[in-house]
Design an enzyme around this catalytic site. Structure first.
Site, short mmCIF file in Angstrom:
data_model
loop_
_atom_site.label_atom_id
_atom_site.label_comp_id
_atom_site.label_asym_id
_atom_site.label_seq_id
_atom_site.Cartn_x
_atom_site.Cartn_y
_atom_site.Cartn_z
N ASP A 1 0.85 -1.19 0.00
CA ASP A 1 0.00 0.00 0.00
C ASP A 1 0.88 1.25 0.00
O ASP A 1 0.52 2.29 0.54
CB ASP A 1 -0.95 0.00 1.21
N LEU B 1 -3.89 9.14 7.60
CA LEU B 1 -2.98 8.12 7.12
C LEU B 1 -3.34 7.77 5.68
O LEU B 1 -4.48 7.44 5.38
CB LEU B 1 -3.08 6.88 8.01
#
Length: 367
Positions: free
Chosen positions: A268, A293
């Site tokens: 990711d 985030l």
């Protein structure tokens, strides 16, 4: 060329082999033999103290080498990103785009479709058919429910270039799910606020995996275990981010015990950007400018190391989580095993989990 890779520990995806040489015949795995029995016509390449494993696959990564693919979905950017990721030990990856304007998706589709690369099995579209309640860092104004006409147009344009799509099961009709599956798209449940029942129904309809387990999804609650509970109770795969930030290592360890071979690793990972997704590096992660985030800052080999050091997962199994299992997810199981007669997809790394080179479809690329 006849090549013998010697003095390495070999993980085939099924077993660990020590004290033998891996033999390659023009990029095809010939087998392995005692190092004292290497045929004289083989060129010997010493890999002293290193490890050889099936090639690592990252099914969710947004860029590399300082470039975010969504900022510049061009052929030049795709090549630069691929070249950079290969140097980290990756033999295959799905360039991923988070929810964006449809024109950005279309440009990325065109690029991946028209510029085949041995390290790029296809594209991963993470959105736009997700739940705004669990959007995370995704652009709210671009999130939508899918319409059959739009989905058909994307599939016709892609001609198979879309390999995976993250969708929220509760946002997609059975007809949309069936259409995507019929066109060979791997569906992953994510950015979803699905109840256990909604998620379980999605898996029954053919959704094969889930995106970054626990992140941006309904929580595991004792009165409704949500999407995580449905993942646990299904036969679906799930990806997880092993950076210790997106998911605590104890959650990784527990999930591994529950899911076994159905849990696989992704990074990711994003790159610095000032575009639609203004990713800011915060030392060990990326956030948006508001602190949300937005992506990891790890390499996949680092994720393997984290599994071993922090989650109690053995090295051989951690490597399978980064190679064998994601290869199964994308329907190319041969890429996740070292098998005689198959093209070599190999990652070579040292004791510090630094990449030393890869083979992609039998061709060597240096780190």
């Amino acid at each position: 060329m006849l090549t013998a890779l010697t003095q390495a520990v070999i993980f085939t995806g099924k077993e660990e082999i020590k004290g033998k040489a891996l033999l390659l015949d023009n990029g095809i795995v010939k087998g392995w033999t005692e190092e004292g029995n290497i045929p004289s016509d083989f060129h010997i390449i010493q890999q002293s103290g290193r490890y050889i494993t099936p090639g690592l696959l990252d099914l969710q990564i947004y860029g590399g080498g300082g470039q975010l693919f969504s900022d510049d979905p061009s052929s030049a950017a795709l090549k630069n990103i691929a070249d950079a990721l290969v140097k980290t030990g990756i033999t295959g990856f799905l360039p991923t785009l988070a929810t964006n304007e449809m024109s950005v998706f279309e440009k990325a589709i065109d690029t991946v479709r028209d510029n085949p690369h041995p390290a790029v099995p296809g594209l991963h579209l993470e959105g736009p058919y997700i739940n705004p309640v669990k959007r995370g860092a995704h652009i709210l104004s671009c999130i939508k429910r899918p319409e059959l006409g739009e989905v058909k147009a994307l599939l016709e344009r892609a001609q198979g270039a879309i390999k995976m799509m993250t969708i929220a099961p509760e946002m997609c009709s059975p007809e949309v799910i069936a259409l995507l599956l019929a066109n060979g798209v791997i569906l992953s449940a994510g950015h979803s606020n699905a109840t256990f029942s909604e998620a379980a129904e999605g898996f029954k309809r053919g959704i094969q995996t889930a995106t970054h387990l626990f992140n941006a999804m309904s929580p595991f609650h004792h009165r409704d275990t949500g999407l995580p509970g449905a993942v646990y109770q299904s036969q679906a795969f799930a990806s997880i981010i092993p950076d210790g930030i997106h998911v605590d290592y104890e959650a990784l360890s527990i999930s591994k015990k529950v899911m076994g071979e159905r849990l696989f690793l992704i990074t990711d990972a994003v790159e610095p950007s000032t575009g639609a997704y203004p990713h800011v590096f915060k030392g060990d992660r990326y956030t948006l400018t508001d602190g949300t985030l937005s992506g990891s800052a790890i390499r996949l080999l680092q994720g393997v190391d984290n599994c071993v050091k922090h989650a109690g997962i053995g090295l051989a199994e951690a490597l399978r989580m980064a190679s064998t299992y994601p290869a199964q997810v994308i329907g190319h199981p041969e890429r996740g095993l070292i098998t005689p007669g198959q093209p070599a997809y190999l990652t070579i790394f040292d004791g510090q989990f630094q990449a030393c080179g890869v083979y992609i479809k039998g061709e060597f690329f240096g780190a």
